[in-house]
Scaffold this active site. Sequence first.
Site, PDB file in Angstrom:
ATOM      1  N   HIS A 160      35.474  26.607  38.688  1.00 39.07           N
ATOM      2  CA  HIS A 160      34.884  26.778  37.246  1.00 39.07           C
ATOM      3  C   HIS A 160      33.387  26.628  37.081  1.00 39.07           C
ATOM      4  CE1 HIS A 160      35.128  27.514  33.244  1.00 39.07           C
ATOM      5  NE2 HIS A 160      36.436  27.106  32.982  1.00 39.07           N
ATOM      6  N   ASP A 378      44.392  46.165  38.323  1.00 44.77           N
ATOM      7  CA  ASP A 378      45.132  47.047  39.245  1.00 44.77           C
ATOM      8  C   ASP A 378      44.477  47.220  40.746  1.00 44.77           C
ATOM      9  OD1 ASP A 378      46.770  48.934  40.808  1.00 44.77           O
ATOM     10  OD2 ASP A 378      46.115  50.772  39.402  1.00 44.77           O
TER      11      ASP A 378
END
Length: 434
Positions: A160, A378
């Site tokens: 992060h 995808d």
Amino acid sequence: MSSSVHVKEATLITPSDPTPIQVLPLSALDSQLFLRFTIEYLLVYKPSRHVLDKLATVSRIKAALGRALVPYYPLAGRVRARTNGSAGLEVVCRAQGAAFIQAASDLTAEEFEGAPRHNTQWRKLLSLQVTDVLKGAPPLVVQLTWLSDGSATLGVGFNHCLCDGIGSAEFLNLFAELATGKQKFTQLNRQVWNRYLMDPNIYNKRIYQQNHPEFNKVADLCNFNSRFSQLAPTSVTFNRSRVNELKKLLTYTQSSCTSFEVLSAHIWKSWATSLNLPPNQTVKLLFTINIRNRVKPSLPIGYYGNGFVLGCAQSCARDLVEKGLGYAVGLVKRAKDRVDDEYVREVVESVSSNGTSPDSVGVLIMSQWSKLGLEKIDIGMGRPVEVGPVCCDRYCILLPVYDQKDSVKVNVAVPTSAVDKYLYLLNNTTTIGT
């Protein structure tokens, strides 16, 4: 029901082309103490083809990862504390590589449709768990796990300190486009580092004019954190109709609120009520606010560092429980509205000068993953049918829902003693007041 995971391969993927060898400083926002953990995504895929060439798929995904690491080469580096004696962090960029893991599991895709049985049930779907992001671990971990029904999961962990949700999602969408051959090379150079933009201005020190309750500790009247020793994961979906039911409970002056404002207020109110807190216990809702267009000048397109601050709605438990939904909505809305350029600069200076960090007493932290575009990733197996965190914990995450554009899934683990009441209150949108 068994849920074993067997690791078949673990390797480092380096950038496919030469990248700069340098040390890059991270910003004051990147270096915050409470961001020194790993963002962990879990995406579930059900390929439409009955037989998928696994060897070719793995080869394609590894190649795409190597290509994506060229413009995002800091994700192949290693994060450490600055060595020049100044506060903050830096990333050493020497093309050390991101971790790629291939595994197999006896789980099926259907088992991810609701909440896990316990909060760490899917932990091994991202087997490399980074507990200390400053100890030399790869800042990016990708694990492809083949499921027993021919489906697959993609677990991804980001340090992060290097990026926020928006930045990590932009990387994942580039990675996916490369994996499917949809990415044009001319679009590979939109990534912007420029972390100095979120550093304090040493020539323009400000006197703090605003209150920043997100950093203020509150009195613990009930041994608050001990209530979370045993957690029960929950997952509840809100479609547009259910959100509109909540909005109908508001007065005319409150009706202009956003779906996020009313839903987050309802979640917070249900959560606090279910905990049976002392009336005078201060409770907070902390939620991420994108500041890319709230600072002046705006952060450039392609900036993938931490570009958010925490909004803070605060109340005593009595008022939050007894007053209507409109009261909580107003608190959330005001918390959002006060975040402007000055507010952000004050936060930057505060975290830079004294390491200010939020406390956990009385706090529900909420993160909105439903607007990141994760549902579009995808990698050659269609869009993911489920998107969520690897582990369900006391952080509340708003998630996208497959083929339901206006729906949001609320994912949070609550104390086992409060779960029934929480779910009843959360699902009951007809009897709460205004």
